[in-house]
Design an enzyme around this catalytic site. Structure first.
Site, PDB file in Angstrom:
ATOM      1  CG  ASN A  35      -2.043   1.014   1.115  1.00 46.37           C
ATOM      2  OD1 ASN A  35      -2.623   1.196   0.032  1.00 46.37           O
ATOM      3  ND2 ASN A  35      -2.342   1.709   2.186  1.00 46.37           N
ATOM      4  CG  ASP A  59       4.438 -10.108   3.823  1.00 46.26           C
ATOM      5  OD1 ASP A  59       4.138 -10.326   5.020  1.00 46.26           O
ATOM      6  OD2 ASP A  59       3.596  -9.858   2.944  1.00 46.26           O
ATOM      7  CG  PHE A  81       4.289   2.669  11.364  1.00 52.77           C
ATOM      8  CD1 PHE A  81       3.421   3.524  12.027  1.00 52.77           C
ATOM      9  CD2 PHE A  81       5.650   2.943  11.426  1.00 52.77           C
ATOM     10  CE1 PHE A  81       3.893   4.618  12.734  1.00 52.77           C
ATOM     11  CE2 PHE A  81       6.135   4.032  12.122  1.00 52.77           C
ATOM     12  CZ  PHE A  81       5.256   4.867  12.784  1.00 52.77           C
ATOM     13  CE  LYS A  85      -4.134   3.629   5.387  1.00 49.74           C
ATOM     14  NZ  LYS A  85      -3.800   5.019   5.576  1.00 49.74           N
ATOM     15  CB  SER A 125      -6.838   2.413  15.767  1.00 47.96           C
ATOM     16  OG  SER A 125      -7.997   3.101  15.376  1.00 47.96           O
ATOM     17  CE1 TYR A 150      -6.499  -1.061  10.718  1.00 46.13           C
ATOM     18  CE2 TYR A 150      -8.318   0.234  11.601  1.00 46.13           C
ATOM     19  CZ  TYR A 150      -6.964   0.067  11.376  1.00 46.13           C
ATOM     20  OH  TYR A 150      -6.086   1.033  11.797  1.00 46.13           O
ATOM     21  CE  LYS A 154      -4.052  -1.227  13.472  1.00 43.47           C
ATOM     22  NZ  LYS A 154      -2.619  -1.421  13.219  1.00 43.47           N
ATOM     23  CG  ASN A 180     -10.099  10.412  12.957  1.00 43.06           C
ATOM     24  OD1 ASN A 180     -10.294   9.974  14.088  1.00 43.06           O
ATOM     25  ND2 ASN A 180     -10.877  10.103  11.941  1.00 43.06           N
ATOM     26  NE  ARG A 232     -15.027   9.517  13.507  1.00 43.83           N
ATOM     27  CZ  ARG A 232     -16.352   9.484  13.642  1.00 43.83           C
ATOM     28  NH1 ARG A 232     -16.963  10.401  14.388  1.00 43.83           N
ATOM     29  NH2 ARG A 232     -17.060   8.545  13.059  1.00 43.83           N
TER      30      ARG A 232
END
Ligand code: NAD
Ligand code: UFG
Length: 338
Positions: A35, A59, A81, A85, A125, A150, A154, A180, A232
């Protein structure tokens, strides 16, 4: 410290690399580029004035590949990271999300401990709070029911890393719950590079501004918020990046397990974001109101006091810098890194 940065070519990872180098650290990047684009790393090198940040197109599920990286470098800590997502995609392809995010992290952590590297900062998150029991959300607020796979990855990975730290106190684990992330590096050289139609508000707004999309769809104006649209806690990605540098200092002090919200503590509605973007950048954002998006909550913003108290971290950028830098990046790079 020499830091393994998984997912370092991505949006938050690339900004964090800059702040790491600025703080005197060095990094080794592992990313499979599923990505992202390695051009982000070339630009980071240009910004920090470093030639050849070590990069492995690997990977995190590839045990041998990770073993090779650890054999080549002495690594003191990992900022993790790497992960898939996209919330909507995770509902359609749950197996891929659980496999990539959870199996990948299990392999990574196993290779780390085999090499005696027991310091990790994990990208979590605000989604782990579900529909939050109280607002502003402090870390004392219980975790909730996630509305998509997703979010569950987390939540589950937080538990995995917590249990590993409890069983072996040599580990230092910092779970950072991002609110955010928006904005871009003020140079306009690196930023968010979404594939296809953006899911998130800010990249959608910038694509409307540049003429790639005709108008913004506002998902619901009947929420119990001041103007009816979702609220948000938007945080500038450079502030977020600096949160990781502060978390490394906690690791150097042997913090054990630490859980922190990274947010500004201020909530903005969708329409407030649109108006701020128009005011600061002088660009009109046409929009129409659409039905609520499945899984969205009315309002979500942080109590960031714990990060300030314990990490010495506080967001410095406000909404004007966020919308300015998001637009600057989009304007200078209409097709991202492509
Ligand atoms: P991103 O997609 O830009 O970066 C993630 C990087 O991980 C990409 O470069 C991708 O190629 C890489 N990657 C994915 N799976 C991999 C694998 N198996 N092996 C190696 N590399 C892999 O996303 P981002 O916005 O920079 O997010 C970074 C982290 O922060 C993610 O874990 C994300 O879930 C988390 N997070 C993001 C947000 C947000 O809104 N951006 C909010 C909360 C948490
Ligand atoms: N929104 C719109 N139109 C759009 C996109 C979004 O009105 O085209 C609204 C949403 O309904 C919401 C707000 O803008 O009220 C923000 O939506 P985002 O999709 O930008 O962000 P979310 O809060 O839904 O989720 C993001 C990340 C998640 C992460 C969460 C908390 O996508 O991965 O923040 O960190 F978990």
């Amino acid at each position: 410290m020499n830091i393994l940065v998984t997912g370092g070519a991505g949006f938050i990872g690339s900004h964090t690399l800059i702040e790491l180098y600025r703080a005197g650290h060095t990094a080794v990047v592992v990313d499979n580029l599923c990505n992202s684009n390695s051009e982000s790393l070339r630009r980071v090198e240009g910004i920090v004035g470093v030639d050849g940040i070590p990069f492995y197109r690997t990977d995190i599920r590839d045990r041998e590949g990770l073993e090779r990286v650890f054999a080549m470098h002495r690594l003191d800590a990992c900022i993790h990271f790497a992960g898939l997502k996209a919330v909507g995609e995770s509902v359609e392809r749950p197996w891929e999300y659980y496999e990539n995010n959870i199996s990948g992290t299990l392999v990574l952590v196993d290779v780390m401990r085999r090499h005696g590297c027991k310091n990790i900062i994990f990208s979590s998150s605000a989604t782990v709070y579900g529909d939050p029991a109280e607002i502003p959300i402090s870390e004392r607020c219980p975790k909730g029911r996630c509305t998509n796979p997703y979010g569950w990855t987390k939540s589950m990975l937080e538990q995995v890393l917590t249990d590993i730290q409890r069983a072996d106190p040599e580990w230092n684990v910092v779970l950072l719950r991002y609110f955010n992330p928006v904005g871009a590096h003020p140079t306009g050289r690196i930023g968010e590079n979404p594939n296809g139609i953006p899911n998130n508000l800010m990249p959608y707004i910038t694509q409307v501004a540049i003429g790639k999309r005709p108008e913004l769809g506002v998902f619901g104006n009947d929420y119990p918020t001041p103007d009816g649209t979702g609220v948000r806690d938007y945080i500038h990605v450079v502030d977020l990046a600096n949160g990781h540098v502060c978390a490394l200092k906690a690791i150097e002090r042997a913090c054990g397990l630490g859980i922190y919200n990274l947010g500004t503590g201020h909530g903005y509605s969708v329409l407030e974001m649109v108006r701020a973007f128009e005011r600061v950048n002088g660009v009109k954002i046409p929009y129409c109101v659409k039905p609520r998006r499945a899984g969205d909550i009315a309002a979500c913003y942080s109590d960031p006091a714990k990060a300030e108290r314990e990490l010495g971290w506080k967001a410095k950028f406000g909404i004007d810098e966020m919308v300015r830098d998001s637009w600057n990046w989009q304007r200078l790079n209409p097709d991202g890194y492509n």
